[in-house]
Design a protein around this motif. Structure first.
Motif, PDB file in Angstrom:
ATOM      1  N   TYR A  74      -1.707   3.316   2.911  1.00  7.47           N
ATOM      2  CA  TYR A  74      -1.979   2.338   1.867  1.00  7.47           C
ATOM      3  C   TYR A  74      -0.761   2.257   0.946  1.00  7.47           C
ATOM      4  CZ  TYR A  74      -6.747   3.051   3.535  1.00  7.47           C
ATOM      5  OH  TYR A  74      -7.858   3.148   4.327  1.00  7.47           O
ATOM      6  N   PRO A  75      -0.070   1.136   0.908  1.00  8.38           N
ATOM      7  CA  PRO A  75       1.168   1.018   0.132  1.00  8.38           C
ATOM      8  C   PRO A  75       0.946   1.251  -1.365  1.00  8.38           C
ATOM      9  CG  PRO A  75       0.959  -0.805   1.677  1.00  8.38           C
ATOM     10  CD  PRO A  75      -0.357  -0.092   1.681  1.00  8.38           C
ATOM     11  N   ASP A  76       1.999   1.730  -2.024  1.00  5.99           N
ATOM     12  CA  ASP A  76       1.907   1.925  -3.465  1.00  5.99           C
ATOM     13  C   ASP A  76       2.328   0.658  -4.206  1.00  5.99           C
ATOM     14  OD1 ASP A  76       4.742   1.876  -3.518  1.00  5.99           O
ATOM     15  OD2 ASP A  76       4.891   4.055  -3.533  1.00  5.99           O
ATOM     16  N   ALA A  77       2.194   0.687  -5.530  1.00  7.52           N
ATOM     17  CA  ALA A  77       2.461  -0.505  -6.336  1.00  7.52           C
ATOM     18  C   ALA A  77       3.913  -0.941  -6.242  1.00  7.52           C
ATOM     19  CB  ALA A  77       2.069  -0.242  -7.787  1.00  7.52           C
ATOM     20  N   GLY A  78       4.827   0.029  -6.152  1.00 14.87           N
ATOM     21  CA  GLY A  78       6.241  -0.327  -6.040  1.00 14.87           C
ATOM     22  C   GLY A  78       6.542  -1.109  -4.776  1.00 14.87           C
ATOM     23  N   HIS A  79       5.851  -0.759  -3.693  1.00 14.82           N
ATOM     24  CA  HIS A  79       6.027  -1.483  -2.431  1.00 14.82           C
ATOM     25  C   HIS A  79       5.522  -2.920  -2.570  1.00 14.82           C
ATOM     26  CE1 HIS A  79       6.625  -1.758   1.914  1.00 14.82           C
ATOM     27  NE2 HIS A  79       5.426  -2.311   2.018  1.00 14.82           N
ATOM     28  N   VAL A  80       4.436  -3.093  -3.304  1.00 18.91           N
ATOM     29  CA  VAL A  80       3.911  -4.440  -3.530  1.00 18.91           C
ATOM     30  C   VAL A  80       4.901  -5.272  -4.342  1.00 18.91           C
ATOM     31  CG1 VAL A  80       2.017  -5.809  -4.483  1.00 18.91           C
ATOM     32  CG2 VAL A  80       1.538  -3.602  -3.406  1.00 18.91           C
ATOM     33  N   VAL A  81       5.502  -4.675  -5.353  1.00 18.84           N
ATOM     34  CA  VAL A  81       6.510  -5.390  -6.152  1.00 18.84           C
ATOM     35  C   VAL A  81       7.666  -5.837  -5.268  1.00 18.84           C
ATOM     36  CG1 VAL A  81       8.220  -5.164  -8.000  1.00 18.84           C
ATOM     37  CG2 VAL A  81       5.909  -4.249  -8.319  1.00 18.84           C
ATOM     38  N   ASP A  82       8.127  -4.949  -4.390  1.00 14.99           N
ATOM     39  CA  ASP A  82       9.222  -5.310  -3.476  1.00 14.99           C
ATOM     40  C   ASP A  82       8.810  -6.467  -2.564  1.00 14.99           C
ATOM     41  OD1 ASP A  82      10.759  -3.295  -4.567  1.00 14.99           O
ATOM     42  OD2 ASP A  82      10.348  -1.868  -2.965  1.00 14.99           O
ATOM     43  N   TYR A  83       7.574  -6.418  -2.099  1.00 13.71           N
ATOM     44  CA  TYR A  83       7.063  -7.473  -1.213  1.00 13.71           C
ATOM     45  C   TYR A  83       7.005  -8.813  -1.936  1.00 13.71           C
ATOM     46  CZ  TYR A  83       3.504 -10.219   1.258  1.00 13.71           C
ATOM     47  OH  TYR A  83       2.808 -11.231   1.883  1.00 13.71           O
TER      48      TYR A  83
END
Length: 362
Positions: A74-83
């Motif tokens: 399950y990706p973390d919030a930082g990964h979502v920001v990058d996406y």
């Protein structure tokens, strides 16, 4: 100077980007006005340990799968920001960051959008500002008397922020009251408790944990099935609320199974040094984290005079019932099933763009 344009999207988070994707596919001229200085929406402000409820391949905006995060199911919030940052660039979406919209006004057959950087006259507006900028704090007696630290979910980052509070017991790091029986309350209480902070978790009703194997994939399917049943005139299935309130993500399961998540009923007031229940019993606290939810950020729409019960604007799908030029996207089920989620916002964004294209072509 006033610029004429087909559509103004207010908000450049996940809902605003999904709207932009579909508006472009409809061939419309649009701009996305976002108050944040950089991409990422509210995800850039989340606490450090937050992870999605769903795997990456089930957490994607239209047209672009979220890549997996190495080492994480399950990706973390930082990964979502990058996406989201990559998504904005990949589709060359016209996002103007650092632009705050002050108001949307009727202007004959069009809408006038006033921002701190200029004014747009548009045929339609999609409001996608979400809720993060409007944290809700309940009016609890004594809240102004408490001498410790108080913060909302929006201000929480990590347990280390509570170092040095009070005089902690041996092996502890002070005492923190976490208020709220939803996902954020459970996750923040678990985050603190697993790090050695003495936590008192307080909820309005006994917490309801979903089954351990339920994640965002199941929740999206359940929410979609409920909306389909309602649209077809069948009985209300209850949706996600019928399953429980709290997704048992790994840290929550770990804290629960270790006996660290024991919820107590809501207190009746705050004292100068802690909280007090109706029976007179008290608990000391160095800090209180209010995980008490949000309200939709709709102040920019006040000039239209459309607010209804509970501060919401009545909608049919995403379209405002009283003004077909306005669509609301990403605020929750009242603006589309699961529309406040990454994977759920795509369908109502598509429907809004199609509806606007039909309106402007007529």
């Amino acid at each position: 100077m006033t610029q004429d344009i087909d559509v103004v999207v207010v908000g450049g988070g996940q809902a605003g980007l999904a709207a932009g994707y579909h508006l472009r596919r409809q061939g419309l001229d649009f701009v996305i006005l976002d108050a944040a200085p950089v991409p990422g929406g509210s995800w850039q402000y989340m606490w450090d340990s937050l992870h999605l409820f769903s795997p990456a391949d089930h957490s994607s905006l239209p047209g672009r799968l979220m890549p997996a995060q190495p080492g994480e199911t399950y990706p973390d919030a930082g990964h979502v920001v990058d996406y989201l940052t990559d998504y904005e660039k990949r589709y060359d979406l016209p996002v103007q960051h650092g632009t705050r919209v002050d108001g949307v006004h009727p202007d004959g057959e069009r809408l006038l959008v006033e921002a701190d950087s200029g004014t747009w006259r548009s045929g339609a507006v999609i409001s996608a500002t979400g809720t993060w900028s409007r944290p809700f704090l309940p009016a609890v007696p004594g809240r102004d008397d408490f001498t410790g630290r108080q913060l909302h979910t929006t201000g929480y980052r990590c347990p280390a922020d509570f170092n040095g509070l009070g005089v902690p017991p041996a092996g502890g790091r002070g005492s923190v009251v976490v208020v709220g029986g939803g996902n954020s309350g459970a996750q923040i209480a678990a985050d603190l408790a697993l790090d050695g902070v003495v936590v008192t978790w307080v909820t309005q009703r006994p917490p309801r944990f979903l089954a351990d194997d339920v994640d965002g994939r199941v929740l999206f399917d359940v929410a979609t099935a409920r909306r389909r049943a309602l649209d077809e005139g069948r009985g209300d299935t209850g949706g996600v609320a019928s399953l429980g309130d709290i997704v048992a993500v790994p840290p929550v399961r770990a804290a629960r199974d270790a006996g660290l998540l024991h919820a107590r009923p809501m207190f009746t007031r705050l004292t100068t040094t802690g909280i007090q229940w109706a029976d007179g019993s008290q608990a000391e606290a160095d800090a209180i984290v209010w995980c008490t939810g949000f309200r939709p950020a709709l102040a920019h729409l006040a000039p239209l005079g459309l607010r209804g019960p509970r501060g919401q604007i009545p909608t049919a799908g995403t379209r405002a019932v009283a003004d077909q030029r306005l669509h609301l996207l990403g605020y929750g089920d009242w603006t589309g099933p699961a529309s406040a989620t990454l994977i759920g916002v795509g369908r109502p964004a598509r429907d809004a763009a199609r509806d606007i294209a039909r309106l402007l072509s007529s």
